[in-house]
Design a protein around this motif. Structure first.
Motif, PDB file in Angstrom:
ATOM      1  N   SER A 254      74.475  19.320  17.864  1.00 60.94           N
ATOM      2  CA  SER A 254      75.007  18.182  18.630  1.00 60.94           C
ATOM      3  C   SER A 254      75.939  17.331  17.781  1.00 60.94           C
ATOM      4  O   SER A 254      76.186  16.172  18.105  1.00 60.94           O
ATOM      5  CB  SER A 254      73.864  17.319  19.176  1.00 60.94           C
ATOM      6  OG  SER A 254      73.137  16.720  18.118  1.00 60.94           O
TER       7      SER A 254
ATOM      8  N   GLY B  99      82.670  21.949  23.250  1.00 60.69           N
ATOM      9  CA  GLY B  99      81.721  21.025  23.850  1.00 60.69           C
ATOM     10  C   GLY B  99      81.313  19.864  22.970  1.00 60.69           C
ATOM     11  O   GLY B  99      80.457  19.068  23.352  1.00 60.69           O
ATOM     12  N   ARG B 100      81.948  19.713  21.803  1.00 60.83           N
ATOM     13  CA  ARG B 100      81.616  18.626  20.885  1.00 60.83           C
ATOM     14  C   ARG B 100      82.880  17.972  20.339  1.00 60.83           C
ATOM     15  O   ARG B 100      83.942  18.582  20.267  1.00 60.83           O
ATOM     16  CB  ARG B 100      80.811  19.136  19.675  1.00 60.83           C
ATOM     17  CG  ARG B 100      79.368  19.510  19.954  1.00 60.83           C
ATOM     18  CD  ARG B 100      79.256  20.891  20.461  1.00 60.83           C
ATOM     19  NE  ARG B 100      77.882  21.391  20.429  1.00 60.83           N
ATOM     20  CZ  ARG B 100      77.509  22.539  20.961  1.00 60.83           C
ATOM     21  NH1 ARG B 100      78.377  23.333  21.564  1.00 60.83           N
ATOM     22  NH2 ARG B 100      76.255  22.923  20.896  1.00 60.83           N
TER      23      ARG B 100
ATOM     24  N   SER C 241      85.372  18.526  23.092  1.00 59.55           N
ATOM     25  CA  SER C 241      84.393  18.359  24.175  1.00 59.55           C
ATOM     26  C   SER C 241      84.924  18.874  25.507  1.00 59.55           C
ATOM     27  O   SER C 241      84.144  19.282  26.374  1.00 59.55           O
ATOM     28  CB  SER C 241      83.975  16.893  24.306  1.00 59.55           C
ATOM     29  OG  SER C 241      85.098  16.074  24.605  1.00 59.55           O
ATOM     30  N   GLY C 242      86.237  18.874  25.675  1.00 60.26           N
ATOM     31  CA  GLY C 242      86.821  19.367  26.917  1.00 60.26           C
ATOM     32  C   GLY C 242      87.138  20.848  26.909  1.00 60.26           C
ATOM     33  O   GLY C 242      87.579  21.390  27.927  1.00 60.26           O
TER      34      GLY C 242
ATOM     35  N   TYR D 157      79.607  29.076  26.058  1.00 63.12           N
ATOM     36  CA  TYR D 157      79.143  28.654  24.755  1.00 63.12           C
ATOM     37  C   TYR D 157      78.306  29.791  24.169  1.00 63.12           C
ATOM     38  O   TYR D 157      78.364  30.915  24.635  1.00 63.12           O
ATOM     39  CB  TYR D 157      78.345  27.363  24.881  1.00 63.12           C
ATOM     40  CG  TYR D 157      79.101  26.281  25.622  1.00 63.12           C
ATOM     41  CD1 TYR D 157      80.196  25.660  25.041  1.00 63.12           C
ATOM     42  CD2 TYR D 157      78.732  25.904  26.913  1.00 63.12           C
ATOM     43  CE1 TYR D 157      80.913  24.670  25.711  1.00 63.12           C
ATOM     44  CE2 TYR D 157      79.437  24.918  27.596  1.00 63.12           C
ATOM     45  CZ  TYR D 157      80.521  24.304  27.001  1.00 63.12           C
ATOM     46  OH  TYR D 157      81.224  23.330  27.678  1.00 63.12           O
TER      47      TYR D 157
ATOM     48  N   LEU E  34      72.263  12.240  24.418  1.00 62.92           N
ATOM     49  CA  LEU E  34      73.346  12.872  25.165  1.00 62.92           C
ATOM     50  C   LEU E  34      73.375  12.444  26.624  1.00 62.92           C
ATOM     51  O   LEU E  34      74.412  12.542  27.271  1.00 62.92           O
ATOM     52  CB  LEU E  34      73.240  14.394  25.064  1.00 62.92           C
ATOM     53  CG  LEU E  34      73.264  14.968  23.645  1.00 62.92           C
ATOM     54  CD1 LEU E  34      73.198  16.489  23.689  1.00 62.92           C
ATOM     55  CD2 LEU E  34      74.490  14.506  22.876  1.00 62.92           C
ATOM     56  N   SER E  35      72.260  11.985  27.152  1.00 56.78           N
ATOM     57  CA  SER E  35      72.209  11.571  28.559  1.00 56.78           C
ATOM     58  C   SER E  35      72.228  10.057  28.714  1.00 56.78           C
ATOM     59  O   SER E  35      72.050   9.549  29.816  1.00 56.78           O
ATOM     60  CB  SER E  35      70.943  12.146  29.218  1.00 56.78           C
ATOM     61  OG  SER E  35      69.776  11.689  28.558  1.00 56.78           O
TER      62      SER E  35
ATOM     63  N   LYS F  64      80.304  12.264  22.565  1.00 55.65           N
ATOM     64  CA  LYS F  64      81.267  13.271  23.008  1.00 55.65           C
ATOM     65  C   LYS F  64      80.606  14.620  23.278  1.00 55.65           C
ATOM     66  O   LYS F  64      81.154  15.449  24.002  1.00 55.65           O
ATOM     67  CB  LYS F  64      82.351  13.454  21.944  1.00 55.65           C
ATOM     68  CG  LYS F  64      83.290  12.271  21.782  1.00 55.65           C
ATOM     69  CD  LYS F  64      84.267  12.524  20.634  1.00 55.65           C
ATOM     70  CE  LYS F  64      85.190  11.326  20.423  1.00 55.65           C
ATOM     71  NZ  LYS F  64      86.026  11.496  19.215  1.00 55.65           N
TER      72      LYS F  64
ATOM     73  N   ARG G 272      78.551  17.521  24.805  1.00 53.65           N
ATOM     74  CA  ARG G 272      78.137  17.845  26.169  1.00 53.65           C
ATOM     75  C   ARG G 272      76.713  18.395  26.147  1.00 53.65           C
ATOM     76  O   ARG G 272      76.412  19.346  25.416  1.00 53.65           O
ATOM     77  CB  ARG G 272      79.077  18.885  26.764  1.00 53.65           C
ATOM     78  CG  ARG G 272      80.504  18.415  26.967  1.00 53.65           C
ATOM     79  CD  ARG G 272      81.379  19.593  27.416  1.00 53.65           C
ATOM     80  NE  ARG G 272      80.827  20.216  28.619  1.00 53.65           N
ATOM     81  CZ  ARG G 272      81.233  19.943  29.856  1.00 53.65           C
ATOM     82  NH1 ARG G 272      82.194  19.049  30.043  1.00 53.65           N
ATOM     83  NH2 ARG G 272      80.699  20.561  30.893  1.00 53.65           N
ATOM     84  N   GLU G 273      75.859  17.822  26.977  1.00 49.93           N
ATOM     85  CA  GLU G 273      74.471  18.263  26.990  1.00 49.93           C
ATOM     86  C   GLU G 273      74.350  19.712  27.451  1.00 49.93           C
ATOM     87  O   GLU G 273      73.499  20.468  26.946  1.00 49.93           O
ATOM     88  CB  GLU G 273      73.617  17.356  27.874  1.00 49.93           C
ATOM     89  CG  GLU G 273      72.141  17.696  27.822  1.00 49.93           C
ATOM     90  CD  GLU G 273      71.256  16.698  28.542  1.00 49.93           C
ATOM     91  OE1 GLU G 273      70.021  16.929  28.563  1.00 49.93           O
ATOM     92  OE2 GLU G 273      71.783  15.696  29.073  1.00 49.93           O
ATOM     93  N   ASP G 274      75.201  20.132  28.393  1.00 45.97           N
ATOM     94  CA  ASP G 274      75.097  21.517  28.854  1.00 45.97           C
ATOM     95  C   ASP G 274      75.440  22.496  27.738  1.00 45.97           C
ATOM     96  O   ASP G 274      74.811  23.562  27.607  1.00 45.97           O
ATOM     97  CB  ASP G 274      75.977  21.753  30.086  1.00 45.97           C
ATOM     98  CG  ASP G 274      77.451  21.463  29.855  1.00 45.97           C
ATOM     99  OD1 ASP G 274      77.780  20.645  28.970  1.00 45.97           O
ATOM    100  OD2 ASP G 274      78.295  22.055  30.564  1.00 45.97           O
TER     101      ASP G 274
END
Length: 293
Positions: A35, A61-62, A66-67, A72, A152-153, A198, A200-202
């Motif tokens: 993360s 994703g980080r 992040s975009g 993954y 993250l949430s 930044k 992403r939890e997924d």
């Protein structure tokens, strides 16, 4: 040390943000934890000789990536790491390192494309950790990663509130430094009053499931290693206390099994401070070859 230069590296499906520390002609590439971001290597980069440059990826994703879309997983991140070595290297094999999940990514990259690298430095990661049978992987992630997943949430009222959240972490607060604070502030995004990570939890959860289910694949990677490899490991784990991320019997087993794999115990460090704290000098020295097997 000046702040890193941001580079956008084309990869399959988009671009990755890469942080370049230093301006030397010798090249190292680095992969961070599950993360985290490339800024986790700031303390290590400050300790490198002037002739070196460290390229620390923001994985899909980080951070600044992040975009960048998935898929993954370890295979995808390892392919991105190899792409960085090909595009950013100095014309020859480069040094390779990874911390935590990044160590598993670096191991996969070195096992599959050994011609790209002349050394591999694993930092508190890279050895198979079989998951308990019949246990939900997401439950294991919540239990083991704790605050790293919880943040993250959430949203935070201000940058300082996010910094304070990290300062309360038992593995980071006692060793707080400008390097750790720069790492934390780099991770922030979103509007004032609703600042967030930044990461992403997924992406974190998908990668975590892959890690937990890939012990046999990592064992196979170790068996294929053709690059001189050193593992640095800590006595203290994710919360700054025992157990270690990599128990001593596990380290001893794999050092005995894999020719060319050596290990060094970094006394007084935990899973995070081995990279971002006062032990960053040891990581830097081993990466560039001082005492490297």
């Amino acid at each position: 040390m000046t702040e890193p230069t941001a580079i956008d590296l084309p990869v399959q499906g988009g671009t990755l943000r890469v942080l370049r520390f230093g301006s030397g002609s010798r090249t190292a590439v680095a992969a961070h934890g599950i993360s985290a971001s490339g800024m986790a290597f700031r303390a290590v980069a400050r300790q490198l000789p002037a002739e070196w440059s460290l390229y620390a990826l923001d994985l899909r994703g980080r951070g600044g990536s992040s975009g960048t879309p998935g898929p993954y997983g370890i295979d995808w991140h390892a392919a991105d790491l190899c792409r960085a070595a090909e595009e950013l290297g100095d014309g020859g094999p480069v040094a390779l390192t990874g911390h935590s999940m990044g160590a598993y990514i670096a191991l996969r990259a070195a096992a599959r494309r050994p011609e790209l690298f002349d050394r591999l430095l694993l930092v508190d990661g890279g050895l198979p950790l079989p998951a308990p049978e019949g246990v939900d992987p997401d439950a294991i992630l919540d239990l083991t990663l704790g605050p790293a997943i919880a943040r993250l949430s959430r949203t935070y009222e201000s940058d300082q509130a996010y910094v304070d959240f990290f300062r309360a972490h038992p593995a980071l607060g006692p060793d707080w430094s400008p390097d750790i604070e720069a790492y934390v502030r780099y991770d922030l995004t979103g509007p004032q009053g609703a600042r967030r990570s930044k990461a992403r939890e997924d992406a974190v959860r998908q990668d975590g499931r892959d890690l937990l289910g890939s012990a046999d694949a990592f064992a196979a990677d170790l068996g294929r290693l053709a690059v001189p490899t050193l593992l640095l490991h800590s006595p203290l784990g994710l919360l700054g206390q025992e157990p270690a991320m990599l128990p001593a019997p596990l380290v001893e087993h794999w050092v005995g099994e894999v020719p060319g794999l050596h290990a060094e115990f970094v006394e007084g460090s935990n899973h995070y401070t081995i990279l971002m704290g006062s032990h960053a000098k040891t990581v830097a020295e081993r990466l560039v070859g001082v005492s490297f097997p």
